[in-house]
Design an enzyme around this catalytic site. Structure first.
Site, PDB file in Angstrom:
ATOM      1  N   ASP A   1      -6.560  -6.852   4.166  1.00 16.07           N
ATOM      2  CA  ASP A   1      -7.670  -6.210   3.452  1.00 16.07           C
ATOM      3  C   ASP A   1      -8.566  -7.276   2.844  1.00 16.07           C
ATOM      4  OD1 ASP A   1      -9.153  -4.126   2.152  1.00 16.07           O
ATOM      5  OD2 ASP A   1      -8.077  -4.611   0.293  1.00 16.07           O
TER       6      ASP A   1
ATOM      7  N   LYS B   1       2.976 -15.125   2.848  1.00 14.97           N
ATOM      8  CA  LYS B   1       3.223 -15.920   1.640  1.00 14.97           C
ATOM      9  C   LYS B   1       4.736 -16.152   1.561  1.00 14.97           C
ATOM     10  CE  LYS B   1       1.846 -17.768  -2.316  1.00 14.97           C
ATOM     11  NZ  LYS B   1       1.005 -18.975  -2.407  1.00 14.97           N
TER      12      LYS B   1
ATOM     13  N   ASP C   1      -2.997 -18.075   0.760  1.00 15.19           N
ATOM     14  CA  ASP C   1      -3.965 -18.793  -0.081  1.00 15.19           C
ATOM     15  C   ASP C   1      -4.665 -19.875   0.729  1.00 15.19           C
ATOM     16  OD1 ASP C   1      -1.496 -20.096   0.089  1.00 15.19           O
ATOM     17  OD2 ASP C   1      -1.510 -20.818  -1.987  1.00 15.19           O
TER      18      ASP C   1
ATOM     19  N   ASP D   1     -12.491  -8.892   4.337  1.00 14.48           N
ATOM     20  CA  ASP D   1     -13.740  -8.905   3.560  1.00 14.48           C
ATOM     21  C   ASP D   1     -14.311 -10.321   3.512  1.00 14.48           C
ATOM     22  OD1 ASP D   1     -13.507  -6.176   2.896  1.00 14.48           O
ATOM     23  OD2 ASP D   1     -14.183  -6.519   0.830  1.00 14.48           O
TER      24      ASP D   1
ATOM     25  N   TYR E   1       0.836  -1.219   0.000  1.00 17.57           N
ATOM     26  CA  TYR E   1       0.000   0.000   0.000  1.00 17.57           C
ATOM     27  C   TYR E   1       0.865   1.262   0.000  1.00 17.57           C
ATOM     28  CZ  TYR E   1      -4.732  -1.829   0.847  1.00 17.57           C
ATOM     29  OH  TYR E   1      -5.959  -2.415   0.736  1.00 17.57           O
TER      30      TYR E   1
HETATM   31  C1  IPM Z   1     -10.612  -1.088   3.735  1.00 16.60           C
HETATM   32  C2  IPM Z   1     -10.814  -0.530   2.357  1.00 16.60           C
HETATM   33  C3  IPM Z   1      -9.674   0.422   2.029  1.00 16.60           C
HETATM   34  C4  IPM Z   1      -8.393  -0.386   2.043  1.00 16.60           C
HETATM   35  C5  IPM Z   1      -9.841   1.174   0.698  1.00 16.60           C
HETATM   36  C6  IPM Z   1     -11.144   1.926   0.641  1.00 16.60           C
HETATM   37  C7  IPM Z   1      -8.686   2.106   0.448  1.00 16.60           C
HETATM   38  O1  IPM Z   1     -10.953  -1.557   1.428  1.00 16.60           O
HETATM   39  O2  IPM Z   1     -10.558  -0.306   4.703  1.00 16.60           O
HETATM   40  O3  IPM Z   1     -10.525  -2.317   3.862  1.00 16.60           O
HETATM   41  O4  IPM Z   1      -8.000  -0.974   1.032  1.00 16.60           O
HETATM   42  O5  IPM Z   1      -7.745  -0.407   3.088  1.00 16.60           O
HETATM   43 MG    MG Z   2     -11.023  -3.495   2.300  1.00 18.77          MG
END
Ligand code: IPM
Ligand code: MG
Length: 353
Positions: free
Chosen positions: A244, A188, A220, A248, A138
Protein backbone atom coordinates in the site's frame (compact mmCIF):
# COMPACT_ATOMS: atom_id res chain seq x y z
CA UNK A 1 -18.45 -10.03 -21.09
CA UNK A 2 -20.29 -8.67 -18.14
CA UNK A 3 -18.69 -5.79 -16.27
CA UNK A 4 -19.90 -4.54 -12.90
CA UNK A 5 -19.35 -0.79 -12.67
CA UNK A 6 -18.95 0.56 -9.14
CA UNK A 7 -18.26 4.32 -9.26
CA UNK A 8 -18.14 4.83 -5.47
CA UNK A 9 -17.55 8.23 -3.89
CA UNK A 10 -15.82 11.57 -4.39
CA UNK A 11 -14.22 11.78 -7.82
CA UNK A 12 -15.16 8.11 -8.42
CA UNK A 13 -18.26 8.82 -10.53
CA UNK A 14 -16.43 11.44 -12.67
CA UNK A 15 -13.45 9.26 -13.53
CA UNK A 16 -15.50 6.10 -14.00
CA UNK A 17 -17.77 7.96 -16.44
CA UNK A 18 -14.72 8.57 -18.67
CA UNK A 19 -13.70 4.91 -18.50
CA UNK A 20 -17.27 3.88 -19.35
CA UNK A 21 -17.09 6.03 -22.50
CA UNK A 22 -14.04 4.01 -23.53
CA UNK A 23 -15.83 0.72 -22.82
CA UNK A 24 -18.82 1.85 -24.86
CA UNK A 25 -16.55 2.77 -27.75
CA UNK A 26 -15.01 -0.71 -27.65
CA UNK A 27 -18.52 -2.18 -27.54
CA UNK A 28 -19.59 -0.22 -30.59
CA UNK A 29 -16.50 -1.60 -32.36
CA UNK A 30 -17.73 -5.13 -31.76
CA UNK A 31 -16.59 -6.19 -28.28
CA UNK A 32 -19.53 -7.88 -26.58
CA UNK A 33 -19.63 -5.87 -23.38
CA UNK A 34 -22.52 -5.53 -21.00
CA UNK A 35 -22.30 -3.12 -18.05
CA UNK A 36 -24.30 -2.79 -14.87
CA UNK A 37 -23.78 -0.17 -12.20
CA UNK A 38 -24.04 -0.59 -8.42
CA UNK A 39 -23.14 1.49 -5.35
CA UNK A 40 -20.16 0.84 -3.07
CA UNK A 41 -18.47 2.74 -0.25
CA UNK A 42 -20.30 5.81 1.04
CA UNK A 43 -22.70 5.51 -1.90
CA UNK A 44 -23.46 1.96 -0.76
CA UNK A 45 -24.07 3.17 2.76
CA UNK A 46 -26.40 5.91 1.50
CA UNK A 47 -28.30 3.47 -0.72
CA UNK A 48 -28.50 0.42 1.52
CA UNK A 49 -26.93 1.20 4.90
CA UNK A 50 -23.89 -0.91 4.00
CA UNK A 51 -20.62 0.10 2.27
CA UNK A 52 -20.82 -3.19 0.37
CA UNK A 53 -24.52 -3.82 -0.24
CA UNK A 54 -25.39 -7.47 -0.80
CA UNK A 55 -26.68 -6.74 -4.28
CA UNK A 56 -23.40 -5.05 -5.22
CA UNK A 57 -21.38 -8.06 -4.06
CA UNK A 58 -23.73 -10.46 -5.86
CA UNK A 59 -23.47 -8.46 -9.09
CA UNK A 60 -19.68 -8.31 -8.80
CA UNK A 61 -19.39 -12.04 -8.23
CA UNK A 62 -21.69 -12.75 -11.17
CA UNK A 63 -19.69 -10.49 -13.50
CA UNK A 64 -16.53 -11.31 -15.43
CA UNK A 65 -14.79 -8.20 -14.19
CA UNK A 66 -15.40 -5.25 -11.89
CA UNK A 67 -14.52 -1.62 -12.60
CA UNK A 68 -14.27 0.49 -9.46
CA UNK A 69 -13.73 4.22 -8.98
CA UNK A 70 -12.81 5.13 -5.42
CA UNK A 71 -14.42 5.12 -1.98
CA UNK A 72 -14.41 7.41 1.03
CA UNK A 73 -15.55 10.86 2.07
CA UNK A 74 -15.42 13.14 5.06
CA UNK A 75 -19.10 12.77 5.80
CA UNK A 76 -18.65 9.04 6.46
CA UNK A 77 -15.68 9.32 8.82
CA UNK A 78 -17.80 9.42 11.96
CA UNK A 79 -19.64 6.17 11.14
CA UNK A 80 -18.87 3.01 13.10
CA UNK A 81 -15.83 1.30 11.57
CA UNK A 82 -17.71 -1.51 9.82
CA UNK A 83 -19.96 1.01 8.04
CA UNK A 84 -17.13 3.13 6.69
CA UNK A 85 -16.53 3.25 2.93
CA UNK A 86 -13.04 1.69 3.12
CA UNK A 87 -14.58 -1.39 4.70
CA UNK A 88 -16.65 -1.91 1.57
CA UNK A 89 -13.51 -1.95 -0.53
CA UNK A 90 -11.62 -4.26 1.81
CA UNK A 91 -14.59 -6.61 1.99
CA UNK A 92 -15.09 -6.89 -1.76
CA UNK A 93 -11.37 -7.71 -2.16
CA UNK A 94 -11.65 -10.37 0.53
CA UNK A 95 -15.03 -11.80 -0.53
CA UNK A 96 -13.88 -12.17 -4.13
CA UNK A 97 -10.51 -13.60 -3.05
CA UNK A 98 -8.58 -10.96 -4.99
CA UNK A 99 -5.23 -11.69 -3.41
CA UNK A 100 -2.90 -10.48 -6.16
CA UNK A 101 -2.83 -6.74 -6.68
CA UNK A 102 -0.83 -5.61 -9.70
CA UNK A 103 0.24 -1.99 -9.63
CA UNK A 104 2.41 -1.01 -12.59
CA UNK A 105 4.39 2.21 -12.23
CA UNK A 106 5.15 3.28 -15.75
CA UNK A 107 6.55 6.63 -16.74
CA UNK A 108 5.19 8.06 -19.95
CA UNK A 109 8.13 9.99 -21.46
CA UNK A 110 5.87 13.02 -21.95
CA UNK A 111 5.40 13.22 -18.18
CA UNK A 112 9.06 13.07 -17.17
CA UNK A 113 8.93 16.74 -16.23
CA UNK A 114 5.82 16.23 -14.08
CA UNK A 115 7.78 14.00 -11.71
CA UNK A 116 9.40 15.68 -8.74
CA UNK A 117 12.48 13.56 -9.43
CA UNK A 118 15.07 14.49 -12.02
CA UNK A 119 14.15 13.23 -15.50
CA UNK A 120 17.24 11.03 -15.79
CA UNK A 121 16.29 9.21 -12.57
CA UNK A 122 12.82 8.29 -13.81
CA UNK A 123 13.15 8.24 -17.64
CA UNK A 124 12.08 4.84 -18.94
CA UNK A 125 10.78 3.72 -15.56
CA UNK A 126 8.72 0.53 -15.73
CA UNK A 127 8.13 -1.24 -12.42
CA UNK A 128 5.45 -3.75 -11.49
CA UNK A 129 4.49 -3.89 -7.84
CA UNK A 130 2.70 -7.08 -6.85
CA UNK A 131 0.96 -6.37 -3.57
CA UNK A 132 -0.67 -9.14 -1.55
CA UNK A 133 -4.20 -7.86 -0.97
CA UNK A 134 -6.25 -10.10 1.30
CA UNK A 135 -3.99 -10.78 4.28
CA UNK A 136 -1.50 -9.09 6.59
CA UNK A 137 -2.26 -6.55 9.28
CA UNK A 138 -5.28 -5.45 7.19
CA UNK A 139 -7.19 -8.62 8.07
CA UNK A 140 -5.26 -10.41 10.86
CA UNK A 141 -7.08 -11.28 14.07
CA UNK A 142 -7.19 -10.24 16.85
CA UNK A 143 -7.64 -6.55 16.26
CA UNK A 144 -9.34 -3.82 18.20
CA UNK A 145 -9.26 -1.02 20.70
CA UNK A 146 -9.72 -1.94 24.36
CA UNK A 147 -8.82 -0.85 27.85
CA UNK A 148 -5.78 -2.45 29.46
CA UNK A 149 -4.29 -1.28 32.76
CA UNK A 150 -6.60 1.70 32.80
CA UNK A 151 -5.75 3.05 29.37
CA UNK A 152 -6.91 2.36 25.85
CA UNK A 153 -4.72 0.29 23.57
CA UNK A 154 -5.13 -0.23 19.86
CA UNK A 155 -3.85 -3.42 18.24
CA UNK A 156 -3.73 -5.30 14.95
CA UNK A 157 -2.14 -8.56 13.98
CA UNK A 158 0.34 -8.92 11.16
CA UNK A 159 -0.21 -12.47 9.94
CA UNK A 160 0.56 -14.48 6.83
CA UNK A 161 -0.10 -18.17 6.25
CA UNK A 162 2.42 -19.97 4.05
CA UNK A 163 -0.23 -20.65 1.43
CA UNK A 164 -1.00 -16.93 1.17
CA UNK A 165 2.65 -16.11 0.55
CA UNK A 166 3.05 -18.99 -1.91
CA UNK A 167 0.17 -18.01 -4.16
CA UNK A 168 1.14 -14.36 -4.45
CA UNK A 169 4.78 -15.34 -4.94
CA UNK A 170 3.77 -17.57 -7.86
CA UNK A 171 1.90 -14.68 -9.45
CA UNK A 172 4.91 -12.39 -9.01
CA UNK A 173 7.40 -14.94 -10.39
CA UNK A 174 5.05 -15.56 -13.33
CA UNK A 175 4.96 -11.85 -14.11
CA UNK A 176 8.73 -11.54 -13.71
CA UNK A 177 9.15 -14.36 -16.25
CA UNK A 178 7.22 -12.30 -18.80
CA UNK A 179 9.20 -9.14 -18.03
CA UNK A 180 12.84 -8.58 -17.06
CA UNK A 181 13.13 -11.80 -14.97
CA UNK A 182 14.05 -9.83 -11.83
CA UNK A 183 12.01 -10.07 -8.66
CA UNK A 184 12.63 -8.19 -5.42
CA UNK A 185 10.77 -9.42 -2.35
CA UNK A 186 10.22 -6.64 0.17
CA UNK A 187 9.69 -7.30 3.89
CA UNK A 188 11.02 -6.42 7.32
CA UNK A 189 12.56 -9.76 8.26
CA UNK A 190 15.14 -8.12 10.53
CA UNK A 191 12.35 -7.28 12.98
CA UNK A 192 9.13 -9.17 12.19
CA UNK A 193 8.51 -12.93 12.42
CA UNK A 194 5.76 -12.53 9.87
CA UNK A 195 8.34 -11.18 7.41
CA UNK A 196 10.83 -13.92 8.32
CA UNK A 197 8.29 -16.52 7.22
CA UNK A 198 7.43 -14.47 4.12
CA UNK A 199 11.06 -14.47 3.04
CA UNK A 200 11.51 -18.20 3.67
CA UNK A 201 8.45 -19.08 1.62
CA UNK A 202 9.47 -16.81 -1.26
CA UNK A 203 12.88 -18.52 -1.34
CA UNK A 204 11.15 -21.92 -1.50
CA UNK A 205 8.88 -20.85 -4.34
CA UNK A 206 11.89 -19.42 -6.21
CA UNK A 207 13.19 -22.96 -6.79
CA UNK A 208 10.46 -23.37 -9.39
CA UNK A 209 11.66 -20.28 -11.25
CA UNK A 210 15.41 -20.73 -11.78
CA UNK A 211 15.41 -18.13 -14.56
CA UNK A 212 14.26 -15.32 -12.27
CA UNK A 213 16.90 -13.43 -10.28
CA UNK A 214 15.42 -13.07 -6.80
CA UNK A 215 16.58 -10.42 -4.36
CA UNK A 216 15.37 -9.37 -0.91
CA UNK A 217 15.07 -5.92 0.56
CA UNK A 218 13.87 -4.50 3.86
CA UNK A 219 10.95 -2.18 3.37
CA UNK A 220 12.68 0.90 4.78
CA UNK A 221 15.55 0.43 2.35
CA UNK A 222 13.10 -0.24 -0.49
CA UNK A 223 11.36 3.06 0.26
CA UNK A 224 14.72 4.80 -0.01
CA UNK A 225 15.86 2.91 -3.12
CA UNK A 226 12.61 3.77 -4.89
CA UNK A 227 13.51 7.45 -4.89
CA UNK A 228 17.27 6.98 -5.11
CA UNK A 229 17.43 4.64 -8.09
CA UNK A 230 13.98 3.35 -9.02
CA UNK A 231 15.11 1.80 -12.28
CA UNK A 232 16.99 -0.94 -10.40
CA UNK A 233 13.58 -2.62 -9.91
CA UNK A 234 11.66 -4.80 -12.34
CA UNK A 235 9.02 -6.65 -10.29
CA UNK A 236 8.50 -6.09 -6.57
CA UNK A 237 6.46 -8.51 -4.46
CA UNK A 238 5.39 -7.49 -1.00
CA UNK A 239 2.70 -7.78 1.65
CA UNK A 240 -0.48 -5.80 1.92
CA UNK A 241 0.56 -2.82 4.03
CA UNK A 242 4.08 -2.43 2.64
CA UNK A 243 2.58 -2.63 -0.86
CA UNK A 244 0.00 0.00 0.00
CA UNK A 245 2.70 2.43 1.06
CA UNK A 246 5.31 1.64 -1.61
CA UNK A 247 2.80 1.86 -4.45
CA UNK A 248 1.79 5.38 -3.46
CA UNK A 249 5.46 6.27 -3.36
CA UNK A 250 6.11 4.65 -6.75
CA UNK A 251 3.19 6.51 -8.27
CA UNK A 252 4.87 9.85 -7.68
CA UNK A 253 7.88 8.70 -9.68
CA UNK A 254 5.56 8.72 -12.66
CA UNK A 255 4.44 12.28 -12.10
CA UNK A 256 1.08 11.75 -10.48
CA UNK A 257 -0.90 9.26 -8.51
CA UNK A 258 -3.61 10.07 -11.06
CA UNK A 259 -1.77 7.92 -13.63
CA UNK A 260 -1.56 4.57 -11.82
CA UNK A 261 -3.93 1.74 -12.68
CA UNK A 262 -4.32 -1.52 -10.84
CA UNK A 263 -5.66 -5.03 -11.21
CA UNK A 264 -6.71 -7.20 -8.28
CA UNK A 265 -6.90 -10.82 -9.34
CA UNK A 266 -8.10 -14.11 -7.90
CA UNK A 267 -6.62 -17.51 -8.72
CA UNK A 268 -8.56 -17.64 -12.02
CA UNK A 269 -7.61 -14.14 -13.17
CA UNK A 270 -11.06 -12.84 -12.49
CA UNK A 271 -10.52 -9.32 -11.33
CA UNK A 272 -11.38 -5.95 -9.99
CA UNK A 273 -9.85 -2.94 -11.69
CA UNK A 274 -9.36 0.43 -10.05
CA UNK A 275 -7.04 3.42 -10.02
CA UNK A 276 -4.71 3.28 -7.02
CA UNK A 277 -5.65 6.78 -5.89
CA UNK A 278 -8.48 7.59 -3.52
CA UNK A 279 -11.73 9.52 -3.77
CA UNK A 280 -10.07 12.96 -3.43
CA UNK A 281 -13.04 14.67 -1.73
CA UNK A 282 -11.29 18.05 -2.02
CA UNK A 283 -11.64 18.08 -5.80
CA UNK A 284 -14.81 15.99 -6.18
CA UNK A 285 -17.54 17.40 -8.40
CA UNK A 286 -15.20 19.93 -10.00
CA UNK A 287 -14.50 17.97 -13.18
CA UNK A 288 -10.75 18.41 -12.75
CA UNK A 289 -9.68 14.91 -11.67
CA UNK A 290 -7.38 12.82 -13.86
CA UNK A 291 -9.33 9.93 -15.42
CA UNK A 292 -6.28 8.27 -16.99
CA UNK A 293 -5.59 5.83 -14.14
CA UNK A 294 -9.16 4.56 -14.43
CA UNK A 295 -8.99 4.38 -18.21
CA UNK A 296 -5.68 2.52 -17.95
CA UNK A 297 -7.36 0.17 -15.46
CA UNK A 298 -9.78 -0.74 -18.26
CA UNK A 299 -6.76 -1.59 -20.41
CA UNK A 300 -5.54 -3.91 -17.65
CA UNK A 301 -9.02 -5.46 -17.49
CA UNK A 302 -8.86 -6.19 -21.21
CA UNK A 303 -5.42 -7.75 -20.78
CA UNK A 304 -5.68 -9.80 -17.60
CA UNK A 305 -9.31 -10.87 -17.30
CA UNK A 306 -11.03 -10.50 -20.66
CA UNK A 307 -8.10 -11.68 -22.84
CA UNK A 308 -8.46 -8.79 -25.25
CA UNK A 309 -4.82 -7.83 -25.64
CA UNK A 310 -5.41 -5.76 -28.77
CA UNK A 311 -8.09 -3.70 -27.01
CA UNK A 312 -5.67 -3.18 -24.12
CA UNK A 313 -3.02 -1.91 -26.49
CA UNK A 314 -5.50 0.35 -28.27
CA UNK A 315 -6.41 2.03 -24.98
CA UNK A 316 -2.78 2.43 -23.94
CA UNK A 317 -1.89 3.85 -27.34
CA UNK A 318 -4.80 6.31 -27.06
CA UNK A 319 -3.53 7.49 -23.67
CA UNK A 320 -0.02 7.93 -25.08
CA UNK A 321 -1.44 9.88 -27.95
CA UNK A 322 -3.35 12.41 -25.79
CA UNK A 323 -0.22 12.93 -23.70
CA UNK A 324 1.80 13.45 -26.88
CA UNK A 325 -0.79 16.01 -27.95
CA UNK A 326 0.11 17.93 -24.81
CA UNK A 327 -3.21 17.50 -23.02
CA UNK A 328 -2.94 17.47 -19.22
CA UNK A 329 -5.31 17.45 -16.29
CA UNK A 330 -4.36 19.78 -13.44
CA UNK A 331 -2.33 17.17 -11.52
CA UNK A 332 0.09 16.60 -14.41
CA UNK A 333 0.01 20.09 -15.86
CA UNK A 334 3.34 21.79 -16.53
CA UNK A 335 4.06 25.00 -18.38
CA UNK A 336 3.67 24.76 -22.13
CA UNK A 337 1.05 22.01 -22.01
CA UNK A 338 -2.73 22.37 -22.37
CA UNK A 339 -4.83 22.04 -19.25
CA UNK A 340 -8.04 20.08 -19.76
CA UNK A 341 -10.87 18.93 -17.53
CA UNK A 342 -11.66 15.37 -16.55
CA UNK A 343 -14.36 14.99 -19.20
CA UNK A 344 -12.27 16.71 -21.87
CA UNK A 345 -9.49 14.24 -21.16
CA UNK A 346 -12.00 11.41 -21.51
CA UNK A 347 -13.21 12.81 -24.82
CA UNK A 348 -9.64 13.19 -26.08
CA UNK A 349 -8.87 9.55 -25.26
CA UNK A 350 -12.05 8.55 -27.05
CA UNK A 351 -11.07 10.54 -30.12
CA UNK A 352 -7.58 9.01 -30.09
CA UNK A 353 -9.09 5.54 -29.72
C1 IPM B 1 -5.46 1.44 -1.76
C2 IPM B 1 -6.14 2.27 -0.71
C3 IPM B 1 -6.94 1.35 0.20
C4 IPM B 1 -5.96 0.42 0.88
C5 IPM B 1 -7.81 2.09 1.24
C6 IPM B 1 -8.74 3.07 0.58
C7 IPM B 1 -8.58 1.12 2.09
O1 IPM B 1 -5.22 3.05 -0.03
O2 IPM B 1 -6.15 0.75 -2.53
O3 IPM B 1 -4.22 1.50 -1.84
O4 IPM B 1 -5.40 0.74 1.93
O5 IPM B 1 -5.76 -0.68 0.36
MG1 MG C 1 -3.25 2.95 -0.83
Amino acid sequence: MKIAVLPGDGIGPEIVAQAVKVLKALASDGLKIEMEEAPIGGAGYDAAGDPLPEATLALSKASDAVLLGAVGGLKYDALPRDKRPERGLLRIRKEMNLFANLRPALLYPELASASTLRPEVVAGLDIMIVRELTGDVYFGQPRGIEVRNGERVGFNTMLYAESEVQRVAHVAFGIAMKRGKKLCSVEKANVLECSELWKEVVIEVAKEYPDVALSHMYVDNAAMQLVRNPKQFDVIVTGNIFGDILSDEASMLTGSIGMLASASLDANNKGLYEPIHGSAPDIAGKNIANPLATILSVAMMMRYTLNQESAAQRIEAAVKSVLAQGLRTADIYTEGTKKVSCSEMGDAVLAAL
